[in-house]
Design a protein around this motif. Structure first.
Motif, PDB file in Angstrom:
ATOM      1  N   VAL A  27     133.668  62.984  22.367  1.00  0.00           N
ATOM      2  CA  VAL A  27     133.102  62.318  23.831  1.00  0.00           C
ATOM      3  C   VAL A  27     131.942  63.067  24.322  1.00  0.00           C
ATOM      4  O   VAL A  27     131.031  62.384  24.799  1.00  0.00           O
ATOM      5  N   ALA A  28     131.849  64.450  24.203  1.00  0.00           N
ATOM      6  CA  ALA A  28     130.817  65.045  24.596  1.00  0.00           C
ATOM      7  C   ALA A  28     129.300  64.606  24.139  1.00  0.00           C
ATOM      8  O   ALA A  28     128.219  64.753  24.680  1.00  0.00           O
ATOM      9  N   ILE A  29     129.498  64.467  22.803  1.00  0.00           N
ATOM     10  CA  ILE A  29     127.991  63.626  22.101  1.00  0.00           C
ATOM     11  C   ILE A  29     128.353  62.399  21.648  1.00  0.00           C
ATOM     12  O   ILE A  29     127.769  61.733  20.427  1.00  0.00           O
ATOM     13  N   ASP A  30     129.146  61.753  22.031  1.00  0.00           N
ATOM     14  CA  ASP A  30     129.676  60.095  21.677  1.00  0.00           C
ATOM     15  C   ASP A  30     128.225  59.440  21.538  1.00  0.00           C
ATOM     16  O   ASP A  30     128.063  58.654  20.751  1.00  0.00           O
ATOM     17  N   SER A  31     127.136  59.293  22.572  1.00  0.00           N
ATOM     18  CA  SER A  31     126.070  58.409  22.634  1.00  0.00           C
ATOM     19  C   SER A  31     125.330  58.568  21.472  1.00  0.00           C
ATOM     20  O   SER A  31     124.686  57.800  20.834  1.00  0.00           O
ATOM     21  N   PHE A  32     125.353  60.132  20.736  1.00  0.00           N
ATOM     22  CA  PHE A  32     124.243  60.078  19.310  1.00  0.00           C
ATOM     23  C   PHE A  32     125.062  59.273  18.497  1.00  0.00           C
ATOM     24  O   PHE A  32     124.430  58.732  17.456  1.00  0.00           O
ATOM     25  N   GLY A  33     126.491  59.375  18.246  1.00  0.00           N
ATOM     26  CA  GLY A  33     127.001  58.520  17.005  1.00  0.00           C
ATOM     27  C   GLY A  33     126.718  57.125  17.260  1.00  0.00           C
ATOM     28  O   GLY A  33     126.378  56.189  16.428  1.00  0.00           O
ATOM     29  N   THR A  34     126.620  56.862  18.459  1.00  0.00           N
ATOM     30  CA  THR A  34     126.606  55.151  18.713  1.00  0.00           C
ATOM     31  C   THR A  34     125.054  54.823  18.461  1.00  0.00           C
ATOM     32  O   THR A  34     125.069  53.777  17.734  1.00  0.00           O
ATOM     33  N   ALA A  35     124.365  55.878  18.556  1.00  0.00           N
ATOM     34  CA  ALA A  35     122.787  55.325  18.453  1.00  0.00           C
ATOM     35  C   ALA A  35     122.477  55.354  16.935  1.00  0.00           C
ATOM     36  O   ALA A  35     121.798  54.593  16.552  1.00  0.00           O
ATOM     37  N   CYS A  36     123.059  56.125  16.382  1.00  0.00           N
ATOM     38  CA  CYS A  36     123.227  56.029  14.787  1.00  0.00           C
ATOM     39  C   CYS A  36     123.766  54.802  14.244  1.00  0.00           C
ATOM     40  O   CYS A  36     122.927  54.023  13.317  1.00  0.00           O
ATOM     41  N   ASN A  37     124.915  54.451  14.839  1.00  0.00           N
ATOM     42  CA  ASN A  37     125.501  53.166  14.380  1.00  0.00           C
ATOM     43  C   ASN A  37     124.564  52.055  14.554  1.00  0.00           C
ATOM     44  O   ASN A  37     124.246  51.276  13.449  1.00  0.00           O
ATOM     45  N   LEU A  61     112.287  51.988  10.703  1.00  0.00           N
ATOM     46  CA  LEU A  61     112.820  52.790  11.445  1.00  0.00           C
ATOM     47  C   LEU A  61     112.229  52.993  12.811  1.00  0.00           C
ATOM     48  O   LEU A  61     112.922  52.953  13.939  1.00  0.00           O
ATOM     49  N   LYS A  62     110.698  52.854  12.816  1.00  0.00           N
ATOM     50  CA  LYS A  62     110.106  53.092  14.104  1.00  0.00           C
ATOM     51  C   LYS A  62     110.232  51.985  15.229  1.00  0.00           C
ATOM     52  O   LYS A  62     110.562  52.020  16.089  1.00  0.00           O
ATOM     53  N   ASN A  63     110.312  50.628  14.309  1.00  0.00           N
ATOM     54  CA  ASN A  63     110.528  49.542  15.185  1.00  0.00           C
ATOM     55  C   ASN A  63     112.054  49.537  15.855  1.00  0.00           C
ATOM     56  O   ASN A  63     112.275  48.838  16.796  1.00  0.00           O
ATOM     57  N   MET A  64     112.958  50.285  15.435  1.00  0.00           N
ATOM     58  CA  MET A  64     114.459  50.272  15.890  1.00  0.00           C
ATOM     59  C   MET A  64     114.529  51.339  16.917  1.00  0.00           C
ATOM     60  O   MET A  64     115.804  51.525  17.654  1.00  0.00           O
ATOM     61  N   LEU A  65     113.744  52.083  17.089  1.00  0.00           N
ATOM     62  CA  LEU A  65     113.697  53.442  18.359  1.00  0.00           C
ATOM     63  C   LEU A  65     114.179  52.854  19.585  1.00  0.00           C
ATOM     64  O   LEU A  65     114.932  53.587  20.409  1.00  0.00           O
ATOM     65  N   PRO A  66     113.591  51.777  20.014  1.00  0.00           N
ATOM     66  CA  PRO A  66     114.202  51.323  21.196  1.00  0.00           C
ATOM     67  C   PRO A  66     115.629  50.739  21.364  1.00  0.00           C
ATOM     68  O   PRO A  66     116.425  51.374  22.469  1.00  0.00           O
ATOM     69  N   ALA A  67     116.286  50.509  20.289  1.00  0.00           N
ATOM     70  CA  ALA A  67     117.663  50.406  20.153  1.00  0.00           C
ATOM     71  C   ALA A  67     118.525  51.635  20.110  1.00  0.00           C
ATOM     72  O   ALA A  67     119.469  51.811  20.997  1.00  0.00           O
ATOM     73  N   TYR A  68     117.889  52.716  19.506  1.00  0.00           N
ATOM     74  CA  TYR A  68     118.272  53.983  19.616  1.00  0.00           C
ATOM     75  C   TYR A  68     118.292  54.484  20.934  1.00  0.00           C
ATOM     76  O   TYR A  68     119.496  55.268  21.326  1.00  0.00           O
ATOM     77  N   ALA A  69     117.113  54.577  21.674  1.00  0.00           N
ATOM     78  CA  ALA A  69     117.110  54.978  23.122  1.00  0.00           C
ATOM     79  C   ALA A  69     118.214  54.322  24.172  1.00  0.00           C
ATOM     80  O   ALA A  69     118.935  55.099  24.804  1.00  0.00           O
ATOM     81  N   THR A  70     118.112  53.100  23.642  1.00  0.00           N
ATOM     82  CA  THR A  70     119.228  52.185  24.729  1.00  0.00           C
ATOM     83  C   THR A  70     120.528  52.712  24.247  1.00  0.00           C
ATOM     84  O   THR A  70     121.476  52.999  25.335  1.00  0.00           O
TER      85      THR A  70
END
Length: 403
Positions: free
Chosen positions: A362-372, A238-247
C-alpha cells in the motif's frame, strides 16, 4: 474521485500507522500492547474467513464479464495481458533470486520474523473463524463458474454473482479497509517491541529501490516489443504514455485513469475503437507492475524469514497470481488484497508476513498501478497493428465492452 480519495486516505493512514506503531513500540507497556495483539488475532481470523468469499465474489463475475462480446480479439488481448503479467512476475523472480543474496546481505541469516501471536507478545484471547472452503477450492470454483456463465444464455446467475461482488466489496470497504491501519499499527508495534523493526525497515528500503528500477525495465521491454511490432520508435510510444503514468501515480486506480490512458493511446496512433476496447479491458486484467511488486516483496520476506524457496512451487504461485489479479482492480487497497489468499496457501505466509506485505504494498501502491496503466498502451498498440490491414483500414474491429 471516490476511488482517488479512498486510495489517498488509505495510504496516509497506513503510513501513519507504521510510524506510530514504530514509535509507540519503544515505550508501550506490555498489557496495552496485548490489547492490540488481541485485535490483530481476531482481525486475522476474520480476514482468513473472508478470503475465499472475496475470491468467489470478485473473480467469478470478472471472468464471466471477459467472456462476453469480442470473440477472438478478446482472447488475443486477454492472452497478451496475462502473458505480460506472468512475464513480469517471472522476471522479478529471476532478478530477486540473483540479487537478494548480496542485496540483503547478512539479513539472510536472521532466524525468521517471529509471529507476535506465538512468541513475545500474545493476545488475551482468540476467536476461531474457519472459512467455508479453502483457497484452492475457491479459485477452481471461481474459474469453473466464471467460464460456465459465459456459455449460459440466461442472466440470472451472472446477475447473482454481480450482487455477491457488491456485497463483498461493501464488506471490504466498510470493515477491512477502515480496520487495516489498526492491524498494521499493532503489527509494527509488535515488531518494535520484539526488536525486529530495524531489520524490516532496512530490508524493505532496498527492495523498494529495486522495485522502482524493475518498473523502468518492464516498461522498456513492453514498449520495445510494441515498437518492433508496430515499426515505431518505442521511446516515442512510451513518452506519449507519460500523462497516463502521472495520472495513475495520483489516483492509484487503473479505472480512474482510463480516460487519460485512452487519450494517450490515441496519440500513439491507435484507432479509437481499438483503444476503447483494449484499455478498459486491460485496466481489469493487465497488472504487470502489481505482480512484480508482490513477487519482489514476498521473496524478500521469505529470505529474511528463512523460509524455503522452492523454484517450481514459486513459479506455480506466479501463474496463479496472474489469474487472481483479475479481481484486483475491484479491491480497494490494491492487488495485495486479492493476493493474500495464495500468499497464505501457496507460500505459507503467516499473519505477520501478510501484514508486512499489505503495509509495504500500500505504501507504494501508486507506482505499481502506474506501471500497469502505462503497459496497457503497449498492448493497445500491438492490438491496433494486428487489427489493421495492409491498406491501413481497420478490419474486424472488436466491439467496445460494456462498462
Amino acid at each position: 474521485m471516490r476511488l482517488r480519495s479512498l486510495s489517498k486516505n488509505l495510504l496516509l493512514r497506513v503510513l501513519v500507522a507504521i510510524v506510530l506503531g514504530t514509535v509507540f513500540g519503544l515505550f508501550f507497556p506490555e498489557w496495552l500492547a496485548r490489547v492490540f495483539m488481541t485485535f490483530n488475532g481476531i482481525f486475522s481470523q476474520f480476514l482468513g474467513f473472508l478470503i475465499p468469499l472475496i475470491i468467489v465474489g470478485l473473480v467469478t463475475p470478472a471472468i464471466a464479464d471477459l467472456g462476453k462480446g469480442a470473440g477472438k480479439w478478446l482472447a488475443a488481448t486477454a492472452a497478451m495481458a496475462y502473458g505480460s503479467t506472468v512475464f513480469a512476475g517471472l522476471l522479478a523472480f529471476l532478478v530477486a533470486k540473483s540479487t537478494y543474496p548480496w542485496l540483503l546481505g547478512g539479513h539472510t541469516a536472521v532466524d525468521g520474523l517471529e509471529n507476535p501471536e506465538e512468541h513475545a507478545l500474545s493476545g488475551y484471547f482468540d476467536i476461531t473463524m474457519p472459512p467455508v472452503f479453502d483457497v484452492m477450492t475457491a479459485l477452481v470454483l471461481s474459474f469453473c463458474l466464471g467460464v460456465g456463465i459465459t456459455f449460459v444464455r440466461g442472466t440470472t446467475l451472472h446477475q447473482g454473482f454481480g450482487e455477491l461482488r457488491t456485497i463483498v466489496m461493501r464488506i471490504v470497504e466498510k470493515i477491512i479497509i477502515p480496520l487495516l491501519p489498526i492491524y498494521i499499527f499493532g503489527m509494527f508495534l509488535s515488531l518494535t517491541m520484539n526488536g525486529q523493526i530495524v531489520l524490516v525497515i532496512s530490508t524493505f528500503l532496498r527492495v523498494v529501490i529495486l522495485a522502482f528500477v524493475m518498473t523502468v525495465v518492464i516498461l522498456l521491454i513492453q514498449y520495445t516489443i510494441a515498437g518492433v511490432v508496430t515499426k515505431r520508435n518505442p521511446l516515442v510510444l512510451l513518452k506519449n504514455m507519460l500523462p497516463a503514468y502521472a495520472t495513475a501515480l495520483g489516483t492509484s486506480s487503473s479505472a480512474a485513469t482510463i480516460p487519460v490512458t485512452l487519450e494517450c493511446t490515441r496519440r500513439n496512433g491507435v484507432d479509437g475503437r481499438v483503444a476503447g476496447f483494449t484499455v478498459p479491458l486491460c485496466a481489469t486484467i493487465h497488472l504487470s507492475g502489481s505482480t512484480m511488486k508482490i513477487v519482489l516483496f514476498s521473496l524478500a520476506i521469505m529470505t529474511i524469514s528463512g523460509m524455503p524457496i522452492n523454484t517450481w512451487q514459486y513459479v506455480g504461485f506466479i501463474f496463479l497470481l496472474g489469474v487472481t489479479m483479475v479481481a484486483a482492480p475491484g479491491v480497494p487497497g490494491g492487488a495485495i488484497m486479492a493476493a493474500v489468499a495464495i500468499l497464505q496457501s501457496s507460500l505459507g505466509f503467516d499473519e505477520t508476513a501478510v501484514g508486512l506485505m499489505i503495509a509495504t504494498y500500500v505504501a507504494i501502491d501508486s507506482f505499481g498501478t502506474a506501471c500497469n496503466v502505462t503497459g496497457d498502451g503497449a498492448i493497445a498498440a500491438i492490438m491496433n497493428r494486428i487489427l489493421t490491414g495492409k491498406d491501413g483500414t481497420l478490419r474486424n474491429a472488436p466491439p467496445v465492452p460494456a462498462q
